[in-house]
Scaffold this active site. Sequence first.
Site, short mmCIF file in Angstrom:
data_model
loop_
_atom_site.label_atom_id
_atom_site.label_comp_id
_atom_site.label_asym_id
_atom_site.label_seq_id
_atom_site.Cartn_x
_atom_site.Cartn_y
_atom_site.Cartn_z
NE ARG A 146 -3.57 -2.22 2.80
CZ ARG A 146 -3.30 -3.37 3.43
NH1 ARG A 146 -2.10 -3.56 3.97
NH2 ARG A 146 -4.21 -4.33 3.51
CE LYS A 170 -6.13 -0.95 5.23
NZ LYS A 170 -7.49 -1.18 4.67
CG HIS A 240 -5.94 0.90 -4.79
ND1 HIS A 240 -5.73 0.14 -3.66
CD2 HIS A 240 -7.05 0.38 -5.39
CE1 HIS A 240 -6.66 -0.80 -3.58
NE2 HIS A 240 -7.47 -0.68 -4.61
NE ARG A 243 -3.45 -3.27 -1.60
CZ ARG A 243 -2.93 -4.08 -0.68
NH1 ARG A 243 -1.62 -4.26 -0.63
NH2 ARG A 243 -3.70 -4.72 0.17
CG HIS A 266 -6.38 -8.39 1.37
ND1 HIS A 266 -6.63 -8.72 0.05
CD2 HIS A 266 -6.26 -7.03 1.38
CE1 HIS A 266 -6.67 -7.64 -0.68
NE2 HIS A 266 -6.45 -6.59 0.10
CE1 TYR A 275 -6.82 -5.64 -6.11
CE2 TYR A 275 -6.87 -7.11 -4.23
CZ TYR A 275 -6.70 -5.85 -4.76
OH TYR A 275 -6.40 -4.80 -3.94
#
Length: 296
Positions: A146, A170, A240, A243, A266, A275
């Site tokens: 990211r 994250k 993004h 990505r 994720h 995706y």
Amino acid sequence: MSLQSFSDYLLLEKSYSKHTVLAYTSDVENFQEFLNKYHNRLSVKDVGYSELRQWIVALVDQKISNRTINRKVSSLNTYFKFLLKTEDIDTNPLKKHKALKVGKKVQLPFSEQELRLVLESAIIVQDFESARDHLIVELFYTTGIRRIELVNLKLSDIDNANRQIKVIGKRHKERYIPLLESISLSIKRYLRYRSELEKIDDKEVLFLTKKGLKIYEKLVYRIINKYFSIASTKAKCSPHVLRHSFATHLLNQGADLNAIKELLGHTSLAATQVYTHNSIAELRKVHAKAHPRSQR
């Protein structure tokens, strides 16, 4: 109404980024403004679903997209859950709320040809900034990280000996991503230029501005947009999309979805499955071209 305790909760307990916290608190403040205007300064803590429903209708009347409205409602829902936790309210007025319907948003990735054009022609490495920009594009495309993860990379996160990088994702979750040999060479090239900067204020940070300061998210966006606006006709040229290209191209080459999930950082497979849309489109082409029953 003070939102400081809510902000602290999101930052410290939930480990949300400052950007996310600002978005959440802004949405709550906007709802309070609506209450001030139409409901005699009623506090958010005292509202029922009726007031919330009126606010949602007002947002729809303003031609705000359902996706954005759902995000704003989600912010309020998080706030109400916080108030339940702190025992400031007894019931979440959004408990039975159903999100507005939104169309599936398919993000088109860059093609392999567009990536080659940027890396082999658009960016000519001849100084610090061009070496940095080339490495940024390579890292996005070959690791799928990211934008904020790239901005926060430290020199100590790069392990050239084992050809891997440590990424803080994250909620401060760590993951390790393998590096291609070509990336290791690009990192060494960039570091040579970096060492020649007259002044470096942020010595631990990998990516710097030419003034020796830590790179920032808007600059990273501008870098990606600058080169891909030349190579691509896509309306959106952002980190993004790179990505997204990373994940899509891996899927097209037969990579396992669970492996891609781990590389992307994720927490659930559902987030990665978005995706697969472009991958299925690619498989459809291959199937139509290769199957004996296909019309030639």
